[in-house]
Design a protein around this motif. Sequence first.
Motif, mmCIF file in Angstrom:
data_model
loop_
_atom_site.group_PDB
_atom_site.id
_atom_site.type_symbol
_atom_site.label_atom_id
_atom_site.label_comp_id
_atom_site.label_asym_id
_atom_site.label_seq_id
_atom_site.Cartn_x
_atom_site.Cartn_y
_atom_site.Cartn_z
ATOM 1 N N PRO A 12 0.878 -1.103 0.034
ATOM 2 C CA PRO A 12 -0.093 -0.133 0.079
ATOM 3 C C PRO A 12 0.898 1.114 0.124
ATOM 4 O O PRO A 12 0.473 2.265 -0.914
ATOM 5 N N TRP A 13 1.705 1.359 0.769
ATOM 6 C CA TRP A 13 2.769 2.586 0.838
ATOM 7 C C TRP A 13 3.514 2.609 -0.540
ATOM 8 O O TRP A 13 3.700 3.674 -0.798
ATOM 9 N N LEU A 14 4.124 1.364 -0.973
ATOM 10 C CA LEU A 14 4.696 1.457 -2.308
ATOM 11 C C LEU A 14 3.687 1.994 -3.317
ATOM 12 O O LEU A 14 4.454 2.765 -4.131
ATOM 13 N N THR A 15 2.763 1.629 -3.483
ATOM 14 C CA THR A 15 1.735 2.014 -4.389
ATOM 15 C C THR A 15 1.469 3.452 -4.092
ATOM 16 O O THR A 15 1.439 4.305 -5.569
ATOM 17 N N ALA A 16 1.219 4.028 -2.989
ATOM 18 C CA ALA A 16 1.050 5.465 -2.786
ATOM 19 C C ALA A 16 2.309 6.100 -3.466
ATOM 20 O O ALA A 16 2.144 7.188 -3.921
ATOM 21 N N ALA A 17 3.357 5.762 -3.047
ATOM 22 C CA ALA A 17 4.734 6.364 -3.591
ATOM 23 C C ALA A 17 4.651 6.628 -5.092
ATOM 24 O O ALA A 17 4.882 7.433 -5.816
ATOM 25 N N ALA A 18 4.619 5.308 -5.586
ATOM 26 C CA ALA A 18 4.193 5.298 -7.314
ATOM 27 C C ALA A 18 3.256 6.329 -7.657
ATOM 28 O O ALA A 18 3.518 6.777 -8.860
ATOM 29 N N LEU A 19 2.125 6.426 -7.219
ATOM 30 C CA LEU A 19 1.209 7.126 -7.426
ATOM 31 C C LEU A 19 1.460 8.688 -7.202
ATOM 32 O O LEU A 19 1.058 9.355 -8.129
ATOM 33 N N ALA A 20 2.302 9.015 -6.114
ATOM 34 C CA ALA A 20 2.531 10.234 -6.061
ATOM 35 C C ALA A 20 3.710 10.701 -6.824
ATOM 36 O O ALA A 20 3.444 11.715 -7.583
#
Length: 374
Positions: free
Chosen positions: A260-268
């Motif tokens: 979830p955090w890595l996905t949020a990083a990629a999304l940002a």
Amino acid sequence: MTTLVVCIDRDSPVSTEYPVVGRSSVEPLITETGVEDPEDSRVNCLLEGVRVADELEAEGSEPLLVVVGGGTDTVGTDRHIATQVEDLVETYGPDSAIVVVDSADDEQLVPIIESRVQVDAVDRVVVRQARDIESTYYLLKQFLADEELRKTVLVPLGLAMVAFPILLIVANSTTIAIGAIAAAAGVFLIYKGLGIDTYLSRLPGEIREALYSGQVSLVTYVVAVGLSLVGLFAGALGVSDIEDPATFVLVNRFAFDSVPWLTAAALAASLGRLLDELIQREGVRSAYVNLPFGAVAVGLVVRGFSAYFLERGGVFDAFRVTRTDLGIVVVQGFTMEAGTRLAVFILAGILISLLGVRVATYVSRTDIESELAE
């Protein structure tokens, strides 16, 4: 038309009177020199002189094959050769000359001959074995002169040679020393092969340009790095709670907590790049539009698979939906099987991916500025 074919024979291993004039006198000199020292390259020089004379004669010229040389002292030999050439020019009155040499030292005498008679050509004789050695020498010389090659090859090789005895002393094990050097060499090859050094060399300039131009992606990249670190920390904490040391379970637990955090990083990061495209261009490429949707879709699928494996491995209990009363709609509580839950995650990922493709296709066909103006 007389043409002198001049073979230069400095410090000859045989004793003879110079100059040697005529093919009938040169051929015995070739035999005597070859018998005295078969490895001497001057034998090839004399044979080349014979070949050149035969070639000129076949063309209708009047060649005169001569060998000049003698002496051991450099200055005295050069002056002696100059006198010999003067005598030959005065005696035979040649129109031109062809000089045959077998070394760079002999070639230095060409200006001396050229000042007495017109030199039409200089024939350099290089033995094939010597040519290979000479080519290798010049390749090594060129290699050592190239700063980039020296840094890439010689520096790592030197560090490995210095590190090996140190590791032997510290670790007291040849296996550990060789393994450590091999690992370092592997990291270096990956570093160069992936072009990380090139990227790092460009990174300061790109950061400076981003600061000056006010790019939004610079901020979002920093946010993405922070979220990635949080994700890695969360994954490490999740792994620390696992009692089962199985590697497969540990990997899936780490993925479940960190995704979830890595996905949020990629999304940002992708949203920041997309905003830069919108600001700096009249339109935006579809790849940048599709990237945020792809990041979320991949994150959902990876989390779904990791949850499935963890549930089947007994780390998680079955997912249960509690009873929810929304007034008009009442959702009865139920338990979702692992396979059903995985199917939902996969379906959600596919739908989000398709949505991203649809939005990217629409954006690529539409002028964003005109849409905003309307």
